[in-house]
Design an enzyme around this catalytic site. Sequence first.
Site, short mmCIF file in Angstrom:
data_model
loop_
_atom_site.label_atom_id
_atom_site.label_comp_id
_atom_site.label_asym_id
_atom_site.label_seq_id
_atom_site.Cartn_x
_atom_site.Cartn_y
_atom_site.Cartn_z
N CYS A 239 -6.64 -27.44 8.54
CA CYS A 239 -5.59 -26.72 8.94
C CYS A 239 -4.57 -27.61 10.17
CB CYS A 239 -5.65 -25.20 9.53
SG CYS A 239 -6.43 -25.11 11.41
N ASP B 240 0.85 -1.18 0.11
CA ASP B 240 0.08 -0.05 0.12
C ASP B 240 0.77 1.36 -0.18
OD1 ASP B 240 0.95 -0.05 2.63
OD2 ASP B 240 -0.99 -0.38 3.43
N CYS C 43 -12.28 -28.31 9.01
CA CYS C 43 -11.18 -27.69 8.76
C CYS C 43 -9.71 -28.41 8.68
CB CYS C 43 -10.66 -26.52 9.68
SG CYS C 43 -9.28 -25.57 9.43
N HIS D 179 -5.22 -21.24 11.99
CA HIS D 179 -6.43 -21.58 11.72
C HIS D 179 -7.57 -20.73 11.05
CE1 HIS D 179 -10.71 -23.09 12.16
NE2 HIS D 179 -11.10 -21.96 12.49
N ASP E 11 -7.77 -7.77 0.99
CA ASP E 11 -6.86 -7.66 2.06
C ASP E 11 -7.59 -7.11 3.22
OD1 ASP E 11 -5.41 -4.97 3.35
OD2 ASP E 11 -6.38 -4.51 1.39
N CYS F 48 -6.26 -27.53 13.61
CA CYS F 48 -7.45 -28.55 13.72
C CYS F 48 -7.06 -29.82 13.44
CB CYS F 48 -8.65 -28.18 12.69
SG CYS F 48 -9.35 -26.53 13.07
#
Length: 398
Positions: A306, A93, A304, A335, A266, A309
């Site tokens: 991930c 940015d 999930c 997560h 974002d 998890c």
Amino acid sequence: MSRLFKLAKTCSKTKARAGTLSTPHGSVPTPVFLPVGSQGTVKTLTPDDLKSLGVGMILANTYHLYLRPGVETIGKLGGLHQFMSWDGPILTDSGGFQVFSLGHLRRISDEGALFRSHVDGSEHFLTPELAIEIQEQLGADIIMVLDECPPYGDSMESIRRAMERSHLWAERCKRRHKRRKQALFGIVHGGTFAELRRQSAEFITSLDFPGYAIGGLSLGEPKELMHSMLDEIVLLLPGDKPRYLMGVGSPEDLVECVARGVDMFDSALPTRLGRNGAVFTRYRRYNIGNARFKQKKGPIDADCDCYTCRTFSAAYLHHLFKAQELLAYRLATIHNVRFVMRLMEQIRRSILDGTFSSFREDFIQSYQPTDAEIRAEQKKKWLCARQEKHNLVGHDDL
């Protein structure tokens, strides 16, 4: 520079699109969400973590990197990609949002923004030309024009003045931009005033940028108002160029804004929530510190995939937060980032196979957003905390 964006498919019942961004550091499928790595790091995560979570592109913050460690240091160390050991695409940015949030520590004119660093109180003058120079030295794949981002609730005249100043700065940024391998995006402003939004979209698109961002939304306005502004703006942006909605990251907003034709997003929301013990699930957001998780054997979210998890119980994560163990922040962040990445993958897949409209309907019907009043209160606390941090610098007004 080669063509930045290639459109693959558009939903027949909505404005949702699937495409590909082509950058010097690789291709990125869209719609895409960019985790925020303000100071050259997505908090608690390594570059290998990000790749394993399905992250294709990240955002870094010009303001923070300019102040610390400085663009000269990063340049001597090979540029931002090498400095942070991330070989994928980066968007930076302009630093404007951070400067304009400094309140009494800055003064704005058509020439630029005079501000004092929240780090050490040193004085700096950020011009459109300097914003481009910094981003060129950092070496990001996509860079942004300097813009003025007024708060939600300002008068129409205040919003108009900020918009016209942003237009002036956009022209100066484009003239200064020399590194053609970097794609410079223009930013559409106008607050929540449809007339101003239309004027801004007409002016910014006339400058023929390779991509267009939508700024000044998700600043506290009702979601319905944000959606109506998108409905106004998106129709005025070129269909063959990417559309980037800045600062949006809640699951329901990602689904609804993709439906309105947005390609890029974002937000620090998933990582910031994770560090504060708030975790996403398919049906709602939970506070892992609640007593209901104290003895929960299963993972946060059974669907999930991930690392958190797959490996730990919700009860264990609850314990880590109660004990204020550092691992808690990392596991919750893993997560939340993976949740958002999976959501974007599902959205893209549904666009490509022609089922996005039903996917959107099912998601919105079953997902329970956080109450608007709670969101507003949380946002207020976050802004107040940041303002207090800035005030600690202890210097007089400029």
